[in-house]
Write a protein that holds these residues in place. Structure first.
Motif, PDB file in Angstrom:
ATOM      1  N   GLU A 160      -2.458  -1.476  -3.412  1.00 14.50           N
ATOM      2  CA  GLU A 160      -3.445  -0.433  -3.084  1.00 14.50           C
ATOM      3  C   GLU A 160      -2.690   0.873  -3.217  1.00 14.50           C
ATOM      4  N   ASP A 162      -4.865  12.308  -0.040  1.00 14.28           N
ATOM      5  CA  ASP A 162      -5.542  13.525  -0.486  1.00 14.28           C
ATOM      6  C   ASP A 162      -5.041  14.706   0.325  1.00 14.28           C
ATOM      7  N   GLY A 209      -3.785   6.759  -2.553  1.00 14.84           N
ATOM      8  CA  GLY A 209      -4.966   7.210  -1.811  1.00 14.84           C
ATOM      9  C   GLY A 209      -4.783   8.467  -0.977  1.00 14.84           C
ATOM     10  N   THR A 265       0.869  -1.169   0.000  1.00 14.93           N
ATOM     11  CA  THR A 265       0.000   0.000   0.000  1.00 14.93           C
ATOM     12  C   THR A 265       0.902   1.214   0.000  1.00 14.93           C
TER      13      THR A 265
END
Length: 197
Positions: A188, A193, A191, A165
């Protein structure tokens, strides 16, 4: 090679040990990651629940019977472990995202080499105490940067699956290296932000 019922007992024991270490784990997670104490405390319960969940999944998930196309056929699947899994977790949820790799890998019968994030590895090193009830060598934890330790794990010929990840850039690199050796991957990616406070 541990039977599923015994494996379930071991995974539930890991969950029990995590809960017994809850205060120590969430305090360290908060200090090293900057999470509020309440969020770190919730995270520890999610981690323990993950091991309980996969203990039960592993107990019952050994394969499937598939309806045959013709009367003389017998169709079925058998689930087998990959072997050695390299589990590489990011800084934002170092314990939870590691447990999402460790618990299902153990339930499936794999062994692991875990690389916690280099900026905040301490909570994963502490959580290694929860694995002490498992057979020796089943879960291993190594620290270091992604450039050195992560790269070494990714390229190591005895690693059969890489669970990562993190950033899309690093994920592309892992996919390319894994492709050269025909290793399985679980990625993964991307992600994070931004937020203005």
């Amino acid at each position: 090679k541990i039977p599923p019922v015994e494996k379930a007992i071991l995974l539930h024991e890991v969950a029990r040990r995590i809960r017994a270490m809850e205060h120590e784990l969430f305090t360290l997670l908060s200090v090293e990651s900057g999470k509020p104490l309440w969020e770190a405390k919730d995270c520890i319960e999610w981690v323990a629940a993950c091991f309980d969940y996969y203990g039960e999944v592993g107990r019952a998930s050994r394969g499937n019977s598939i309806p045959p196309v013709a009367p003389h056929q017998v169709n079925f699947t058998i689930k087998e472990p990959y072997g050695v899994v390299a589990a590489i977790a990011p800084f934002n949820f170092p314990l939870l995202l590691m447990s999402w790799k460790v618990a299902p890998s153990l339930a499936a019968g794999n062994t692991l080499v875990c690389k916690p994030p280099s900026p905040n590895p301490l909570s994963n090193l502490l959580m290694a105490k929860a694995y002490e009830g498992l057979p020796p060598g089943v879960v291993n934890v190594v620290t270091g940067s992604g450039v050195t330790t992560g790269e070494m794990l990714t390229r190591h010929p005895d690693v059969d699956l890489i669970a990562f990840t993190g950033s899309t850039e690093v994920g592309r690199h892992i996919a390319a290296v894994a492709g050269e050796q025909l290793k399985k991957i679980n990625l993964e990616l991307g992600g994070i932000d931004p937020v203005i406070v």
